[in-house]
Design a protein around this motif. Structure first.
Motif, PDB file in Angstrom:
ATOM      1  N   TYR A  98     -16.353  -3.858   2.650  1.00  0.00           N
ATOM      2  CA  TYR A  98     -15.985  -2.435   2.634  1.00  0.00           C
ATOM      3  C   TYR A  98     -17.224  -1.539   2.665  1.00  0.00           C
ATOM      4  O   TYR A  98     -17.236  -0.503   3.351  1.00  0.00           O
ATOM      5  CB  TYR A  98     -15.127  -2.118   1.408  1.00  0.00           C
ATOM      6  N   LYS A 125      -3.426  -7.796  -0.809  1.00  0.00           N
ATOM      7  CA  LYS A 125      -3.525  -6.341  -0.701  1.00  0.00           C
ATOM      8  C   LYS A 125      -3.907  -5.732  -2.052  1.00  0.00           C
ATOM      9  O   LYS A 125      -4.681  -4.766  -2.115  1.00  0.00           O
ATOM     10  CB  LYS A 125      -2.201  -5.749  -0.207  1.00  0.00           C
ATOM     11  N   PHE A 128       0.814  -1.215   0.000  1.00  0.00           N
ATOM     12  CA  PHE A 128       0.000   0.000   0.000  1.00  0.00           C
ATOM     13  C   PHE A 128       0.848   1.266   0.000  1.00  0.00           C
ATOM     14  O   PHE A 128       0.431   2.321  -0.482  1.00  0.00           O
ATOM     15  CB  PHE A 128      -0.923   0.027   1.223  1.00  0.00           C
ATOM     16  N   ALA A 187      -7.462  -6.251  -2.288  1.00  0.00           N
ATOM     17  CA  ALA A 187      -8.184  -5.385  -1.351  1.00  0.00           C
ATOM     18  C   ALA A 187      -8.304  -3.958  -1.874  1.00  0.00           C
ATOM     19  O   ALA A 187      -9.334  -3.303  -1.676  1.00  0.00           O
ATOM     20  CB  ALA A 187      -7.494  -5.395   0.008  1.00  0.00           C
ATOM     21  N   ARG A 232      -8.108   0.728   4.311  1.00  0.00           N
ATOM     22  CA  ARG A 232      -8.421  -0.167   5.414  1.00  0.00           C
ATOM     23  C   ARG A 232      -8.212  -1.608   4.945  1.00  0.00           C
ATOM     24  O   ARG A 232      -8.618  -1.969   3.845  1.00  0.00           O
ATOM     25  CB  ARG A 232      -9.871   0.034   5.841  1.00  0.00           C
ATOM     26  N   TYR A 233      -7.603  -2.432   5.799  1.00  0.00           N
ATOM     27  CA  TYR A 233      -7.258  -3.783   5.353  1.00  0.00           C
ATOM     28  C   TYR A 233      -7.275  -4.764   6.509  1.00  0.00           C
ATOM     29  O   TYR A 233      -6.739  -4.486   7.583  1.00  0.00           O
ATOM     30  CB  TYR A 233      -5.868  -3.772   4.711  1.00  0.00           C
ATOM     31  N   ASP A 234      -7.911  -5.904   6.285  1.00  0.00           N
ATOM     32  CA  ASP A 234      -7.936  -6.991   7.254  1.00  0.00           C
ATOM     33  C   ASP A 234      -7.454  -8.255   6.551  1.00  0.00           C
ATOM     34  O   ASP A 234      -8.184  -8.864   5.770  1.00  0.00           O
ATOM     35  CB  ASP A 234      -9.354  -7.184   7.805  1.00  0.00           C
ATOM     36  N   TYR A 245      -9.301 -13.227   1.446  1.00  0.00           N
ATOM     37  CA  TYR A 245      -7.866 -12.959   1.313  1.00  0.00           C
ATOM     38  C   TYR A 245      -7.044 -14.130   1.839  1.00  0.00           C
ATOM     39  O   TYR A 245      -5.997 -14.466   1.277  1.00  0.00           O
ATOM     40  CB  TYR A 245      -7.508 -11.666   2.037  1.00  0.00           C
TER      41      TYR A 245
END
Length: 284
Positions: free
Chosen positions: A238, A197, A152, A200, A172-174, A180
């Protein structure tokens, strides 16, 4: 006796006719129960967003997307959007929708998918004919490639204008979201931690443009690869993080050899699961 014999004949020929019916798809609910196209339409007319997950090369799915869009437009005002068009091409897309440029020009100025002409142009042209907004929701693919290579952090180097074509930073990332995790498992770690990522940042950007262009008392239909919204993940996640009260209907696409029964592995994949015969013609 004759009546009984006649009844057996009717049952026999009825069975033969049913066996000879060639039905390319069926629709199931999240629990694996058969449902109908009409129930899908009714539910969709009562929601805010429909995430129509597709297999990109499936001719039946593309036909059904167009029919679904036409039918829902008779019940609700719509906004349309698609993964297959990138946000920095919105201006060119708008010019096409307004009739200011022809398809040949759009072909030269926008990065259209190889199967755009057969599979997505009918949707865009329907929007054009009905003056329905059509939103290019995906992040420019070169930016997703940057994330794949450098994470990112690479997005910070973009210009202010370039950053307007994607979800606001920081993303925002999980990493523990099932989609994923599954991606990492299926790829056996190839691509490293940046692979999900890159997925995402697409999901986040598509959700951002859906939310930004959604209108009250309309339904936003979004066409995306089914993996972008399966299991209430990706785009769905999201959107809900941004607007928890948002009403969303998700449609997943799966292919099966036998479409009469939903395989258990697909239960709870979406609100409606579209099961397509695996022998259906591919478009590319």
């Amino acid at each position: 006796m004759r009546a009984k014999y006649f009844l057996l004949i009717i049952v026999f020929f009825g069975s033969v006719c049913n066996a000879q019916d060639k039905i390319p798809y069926r629709i199931f609910d999240k629990k694996g129960k058969k449902t109908s196209y009409e129930k899908l339409l009714k539910a969709s007319a009562k929601t805010d967003v429909v995430l129509f997950g597709e297999h990109h090369n499936n001719s039946i799915v593309h036909w059904l997307q167009l029919e679904f869009t036409k039918d829902l437009s008779l019940r609700k005002d719509l906004v349309l959007g698609a993964e297959m068009l990138e946000a920095d091409n919105q201006q060119q897309l708008n010019r096409y929708l307004k009739g200011e440029i022809e398809q040949e020009t759009l072909d030269s100025v926008a990065r259209l998918w190889p199967n755009y002409g057969t599979d997505y142009k009918p949707l865009v042209d329907f929007a054009k004919s009905k003056k329905i907004p059509f939103i290019a929701t995906n992040i420019p693919r070169r930016f997703a490639s940057m994330v794949f290579k450098k994470g990112f952090e690479a997005l910070e180097s973009l210009s202010d204008e370039e950053k307007t074509w994607m979800a606001p930073l920081p993303i925002r990332y999980d990493a523990n979201l099932p989609g994923y995790v599954k991606m990492m498992k299926e790829m056996e770690g190839h691509g490293g931690a940046n692979l999900p990522k890159a997925q995402a940042v697409k999901d986040a950007t598509m959700a951002y443009w859906i939310a930004k262009n959604r209108k009250e008392n309309t339904v936003f239909i979004h066409y995306n690869g089914t993996y972008h919204s399966d299991n209430y993940d990706g785009i769905y996640w999201y959107l809900k993080k941004e607007s928890p009260s948002l009403k969303i209907i998700s449609i997943a696409t799966v292919s099966q050899n036998n479409i009469s029964k939903l395989e258990t592995e697909h239960y709870n994949k979406a609100d409606f699961i579209l099961v397509v015969d695996e022998d259906v013609t591919k478009t590319r």
